[in-house]
Design a protein around this motif. Structure first.
Motif, PDB file in Angstrom:
ATOM      1  N   VAL A 199       0.818  -0.651  -0.009  1.00  5.99           N
ATOM      2  CA  VAL A 199       0.203   0.161  -0.041  1.00  5.99           C
ATOM      3  C   VAL A 199       0.666   1.416   0.320  1.00  5.99           C
ATOM      4  CG1 VAL A 199      -1.612   1.321   1.398  1.00  5.99           C
ATOM      5  CG2 VAL A 199      -2.350  -0.938   0.925  1.00  5.99           C
ATOM      6  N   VAL A 200       2.102   1.235   0.873  1.00 10.39           N
ATOM      7  CA  VAL A 200       2.815   2.342   0.900  1.00 10.39           C
ATOM      8  C   VAL A 200       3.763   3.159  -0.652  1.00 10.39           C
ATOM      9  CG1 VAL A 200       3.851   1.918   3.371  1.00 10.39           C
ATOM     10  CG2 VAL A 200       4.718   1.240   1.018  1.00 10.39           C
ATOM     11  N   VAL A 201       3.329   2.297  -1.480  1.00  8.78           N
ATOM     12  CA  VAL A 201       3.788   2.696  -2.682  1.00  8.78           C
ATOM     13  C   VAL A 201       2.836   3.277  -3.005  1.00  8.78           C
ATOM     14  CG1 VAL A 201       6.449   1.225  -2.786  1.00  8.78           C
ATOM     15  CG2 VAL A 201       3.422   0.933  -4.029  1.00  8.78           C
ATOM     16  N   GLN A 202       1.572   3.723  -3.080  1.00  5.27           N
ATOM     17  CA  GLN A 202       0.254   3.663  -3.796  1.00  5.27           C
ATOM     18  C   GLN A 202      -0.505   5.112  -3.275  1.00  5.27           C
ATOM     19  OE1 GLN A 202      -0.831   2.629  -6.398  1.00  5.27           O
ATOM     20  NE2 GLN A 202      -0.525   0.727  -6.614  1.00  5.27           N
ATOM     21  N   LEU A 203       0.473   6.096  -1.757  1.00  7.44           N
ATOM     22  CA  LEU A 203       0.043   6.492  -0.554  1.00  7.44           C
ATOM     23  C   LEU A 203       0.191   8.052  -1.686  1.00  7.44           C
ATOM     24  CD1 LEU A 203       1.037   5.366   2.952  1.00  7.44           C
ATOM     25  CD2 LEU A 203      -1.035   5.276   1.509  1.00  7.44           C
ATOM     26  N   PRO A 204       1.266   8.368  -2.201  1.00  6.91           N
ATOM     27  CA  PRO A 204       0.933   9.249  -2.564  1.00  6.91           C
ATOM     28  C   PRO A 204       0.200  10.059  -3.988  1.00  6.91           C
ATOM     29  CG  PRO A 204       3.492   8.106  -2.780  1.00  6.91           C
ATOM     30  CD  PRO A 204       2.567   7.391  -2.613  1.00  6.91           C
ATOM     31  N   ALA A 246     -11.216   1.744 -11.440  1.00  7.79           N
ATOM     32  CA  ALA A 246     -10.734   3.045 -10.275  1.00  7.79           C
ATOM     33  C   ALA A 246     -10.686   3.900 -11.303  1.00  7.79           C
ATOM     34  CB  ALA A 246     -10.122   2.495  -9.460  1.00  7.79           C
ATOM     35  N   ALA A 247     -10.798   2.906 -12.604  1.00  9.77           N
ATOM     36  CA  ALA A 247     -11.349   4.815 -13.340  1.00  9.77           C
ATOM     37  C   ALA A 247      -9.391   5.933 -13.952  1.00  9.77           C
ATOM     38  CB  ALA A 247     -12.348   5.992 -13.721  1.00  9.77           C
ATOM     39  N   GLY A 248      -8.666   5.094 -13.759  1.00  8.05           N
ATOM     40  CA  GLY A 248      -7.360   5.486 -14.038  1.00  8.05           C
ATOM     41  C   GLY A 248      -6.850   5.619 -12.332  1.00  8.05           C
ATOM     42  N   ALA A 249      -7.419   5.856 -11.004  1.00  7.17           N
ATOM     43  CA  ALA A 249      -7.041   6.022 -10.225  1.00  7.17           C
ATOM     44  C   ALA A 249      -6.823   4.693  -9.224  1.00  7.17           C
ATOM     45  CB  ALA A 249      -7.800   7.322  -9.867  1.00  7.17           C
ATOM     46  N   VAL A 250      -6.910   5.214  -7.819  1.00  8.48           N
ATOM     47  CA  VAL A 250      -6.167   4.102  -6.545  1.00  8.48           C
ATOM     48  C   VAL A 250      -7.570   4.254  -5.817  1.00  8.48           C
ATOM     49  CG1 VAL A 250      -4.333   3.966  -7.130  1.00  8.48           C
ATOM     50  CG2 VAL A 250      -5.025   5.079  -5.353  1.00  8.48           C
ATOM     51  N   ASN A 251      -8.091   2.553  -5.731  1.00  8.61           N
ATOM     52  CA  ASN A 251      -9.484   2.750  -4.323  1.00  8.61           C
ATOM     53  C   ASN A 251      -8.902   1.495  -3.618  1.00  8.61           C
ATOM     54  OD1 ASN A 251     -11.522   2.532  -2.809  1.00  8.61           O
ATOM     55  ND2 ASN A 251     -12.546   0.734  -4.785  1.00  8.61           N
ATOM     56  N   GLN A 300       1.127  -9.296  -2.401  1.00  7.47           N
ATOM     57  CA  GLN A 300       1.757  -8.189  -3.956  1.00  7.47           C
ATOM     58  C   GLN A 300       0.791  -8.465  -5.034  1.00  7.47           C
ATOM     59  OE1 GLN A 300       6.330  -7.612  -3.266  1.00  7.47           O
ATOM     60  NE2 GLN A 300       6.138  -8.058  -0.959  1.00  7.47           N
ATOM     61  N   LEU A 301       0.680  -9.635  -5.709  1.00  8.72           N
ATOM     62  CA  LEU A 301       0.055 -10.348  -6.956  1.00  8.72           C
ATOM     63  C   LEU A 301      -1.636  -8.947  -7.038  1.00  8.72           C
ATOM     64  CD1 LEU A 301      -0.326 -10.853  -9.533  1.00  8.72           C
ATOM     65  CD2 LEU A 301      -0.831 -13.025  -8.896  1.00  8.72           C
ATOM     66  N   ALA A 302      -2.124  -9.420  -6.316  1.00  9.46           N
ATOM     67  CA  ALA A 302      -3.959  -9.391  -5.800  1.00  9.46           C
ATOM     68  C   ALA A 302      -3.997  -7.635  -5.968  1.00  9.46           C
ATOM     69  CB  ALA A 302      -4.109 -10.169  -5.044  1.00  9.46           C
ATOM     70  N   VAL A 303      -3.232  -7.509  -4.569  1.00 10.92           N
ATOM     71  CA  VAL A 303      -3.244  -5.607  -4.031  1.00 10.92           C
ATOM     72  C   VAL A 303      -3.654  -4.663  -5.442  1.00 10.92           C
ATOM     73  CG1 VAL A 303      -2.800  -3.874  -3.045  1.00 10.92           C
ATOM     74  CG2 VAL A 303      -2.623  -6.657  -1.509  1.00 10.92           C
ATOM     75  N   PRO A 304      -2.674  -4.463  -6.497  1.00  9.76           N
ATOM     76  CA  PRO A 304      -2.544  -3.766  -6.939  1.00  9.76           C
ATOM     77  C   PRO A 304      -3.067  -3.549  -7.515  1.00  9.76           C
ATOM     78  CG  PRO A 304       0.149  -4.514  -6.530  1.00  9.76           C
ATOM     79  CD  PRO A 304      -0.959  -5.704  -5.887  1.00  9.76           C
ATOM     80  N   ILE A 305      -4.022  -5.166  -8.447  1.00  9.77           N
ATOM     81  CA  ILE A 305      -5.334  -5.557  -9.754  1.00  9.77           C
ATOM     82  C   ILE A 305      -6.265  -4.697  -8.971  1.00  9.77           C
ATOM     83  CG2 ILE A 305      -6.166  -7.084 -10.782  1.00  9.77           C
ATOM     84  CD1 ILE A 305      -3.740  -8.719 -10.536  1.00  9.77           C
TER      85      ILE A 305
END
Length: 487
Positions: free
Chosen positions: A92-97, A227-232, A216-221
């Motif tokens: 998750v931390v790499v997606q926080l920004p 999410a239309a280009g964003a992250v949920n 690590q495989l499933a979460v980024p997907i």
């Protein structure tokens, strides 16, 4: 016929109904040969089984193997989810920004390493939970505890205004998942005879370790799906809740408690006094600690060194190749144990440390080439070597305590040395897990002091060489073939 098919699927014996207590209190199993050499199995309320003796071949072949396999299957599933939750923050931390959070690199590394610090610490008390509450009962509790960090993560990452202190506290709660390994391994060791214990524990450990790769495989997907280009990001925690509930239900319905599972505080205190415990703990920090430590920081390293490869778009979802690291490391672990059985654990551990040192040096020296695929290949080789070393090092422990411990040299019985080895395994697994905290913090310190991770990697190389020398001097150099095999 349909009943037999159902029994085969669930692993439930016809004499042990899955949905209720198999027999009235005090009622024993039929006289079908299970009592040869000892009393028959007795099923008690609360899914407690008395008179369990995995070393009784008649009992084992008639009823024991099926019961043990069923408990192993659900133990693996629960431990797998424990590793998933344990590793969620590293992903998750790499997606926080991109979700609007503004944390410093130092804060990011604390979010990565805190679950490992708490998880390693919890492994010590978790080891004693199975004898205290029962393996089935504690599996239910430990699985349900995973709901807290999963839900907490979803709530925290859904609000960019969440204070760092709150985020760190919730990340620490993910340590519940790291503690599960100790109780799961302690539980399964009571179900299997000595001749099959190694394979069962290997499957249990490998199944759990795979949780890091799957997460690590499933979460980024999942967080980018629709999410239309964003992250949920809240999905990263919420997606595991149904599986956690399933694991708790499965443990409640299909697992068992053994009255013969006894705690051994005295054995743990005796093991702490053994010098070999601390030597092996150092080696296990190098093998398992490297595995779990690099699993935690691999997504961050990819993003820092090769940001364009941090997230690979596949249709409408994002994919991170970081999952390949813990995947190959998990798969390599059983092979390390098997090769250690054939050639000696010390020899294979020395080989693993030598490979880890060479691979790490090669990775550092080739970084100026800025070739992502070479970087990925070398890191996967590093994960493979650490996973191989996990299996080899873990296999050394019972042999060392059976042959070279103070108790063994003083003429203690086989039962006494086995108790000592069992206690040592739990403590060593706890100490080794601190590597998951040390590696991110060393990388963070290196980056803070020099603006580069390179000094940290040179430090890891030096540590691997020291551990190689310790293993060689203590176990390989004086080793000779014993009646119980190579050390």
């Amino acid at each position: 016929m349909t009943e037999r098919i159902a029994d085969a699927i669930t692993g439930v014996s016809p004499n042990h109904d899955a949905g209720s207590t198999p027999a009235a209190p005090g009622r024993t199993a039929p006289a079908d040969g299970t009592a040869v050499g000892g009393p028959a199995l007795e099923y008690r309320p609360g899914r407690w089984i008395a008179n369990w003796d995995a070393e009784n071949k008649a009992q084992w072949e008639s009823l024991g193997r099926g019961i043990a396999r069923r408990n192993l299957n659900w133990s693996i599933f629960a431990e797998f989810l424990g590793f998933v939750v344990w590793q969620l923050w590293s992903i998750v931390v790499v997606q926080l920004p991109s979700a609007g959070f503004r944390f410093s690199t130092n804060e990011i590394f604390w979010l990565i390493s805190m679950p490992s610090l708490v998880g390693a610490t919890l492994r010590i008390p978790y080891t004693f939970m199975v004898p205290r509450f029962g393996g089935r009962n504690w599996t239910i509790v430990s699985a349900l505890l995973l709901l807290i960090p999963s839900t907490g993560l979803a709530l925290c990452v859904g609000n960019p205004g969440t204070p760092f202190g709150v985020m760190l506290l919730v990340a620490a709660l993910a340590g519940f998942g790291g503690g599960n390994f100790a109780s799961s391994m302690a539980n399964i060791t009571f179900f299997y005879p000595a001749r099959e214990k190694g394979w069962a524990l290997g499957l249990n450990a490998a199944g759990g370790n795979l949780g890091a790769a799957v997460a690590q495989l499933a979460v980024p997907i999942a967080v980018t799906l629709l999410a239309a280009g964003a992250v949920n990001l809240p999905v990263a925690g919420l997606m595991w809740i149904p599986l956690i509930l399933l694991a708790a239900f499965g443990a409640w319905k299909y697992m068992d408690n053994l009255t013969s599972a006894k705690g051994d505080v005295a054995g743990s205190l005796a093991a702490v006094k053994e010098p070999h415990l601390w030597i092996m703990a150092l080696l296990y920090i190098g093998t398992f600690g490297s595995f779990i430590g690099f699993a935690g920081v691999f997504p961050k390293l990819i993003k820092d060194y090769f940001p364009t490869f941090s997230s690979i778009g596949v249709g409408t979802v994002a994919l991170s190749l970081a999952f390949l690291g813990p995947l190959v490391g998990s798969l390599a672990r059983p092979f390390g144990g098997r090769m250690a059985d054939r050639l000696g654990g010390a020899r294979m551990t020395v080989t693993a440390f030598a490979a880890m040192a060479v691979i790490t040096l090669t990775m550092v020296w080739t970084l100026p080439l800025a070739n992502f695929w070479l970087f990925l290949t070398l890191f996967l080789a590093l994960f493979t070597a650490s996973g191989f070393g996990n299996g080899a090092t873990y296999r050394m422990i019972p042999v060392i305590f059976a042959l070279h411990s103070r108790a063994a040299r003083s003429g203690a019985s086989t039962v006494a040395t086995q108790r000592l080895a069992s206690s040592a395994l739990g403590l060593i697994s706890a100490i080794g897990a601190y590597g998951g905290f040390v590696i991110p913090q060393v990388l963070n310190a290196s980056n803070t002091a020099s603006g580069s991770y390179t000094p940290a990697f040179y430090g890891f190389v030096a540590a691997y060489l020291v551990m190689l020398a310790v293993c060689w001097a203590c176990y390989l150099r004086p080793a000779a073939r014993h009646g119980k095999g190579h050390v």
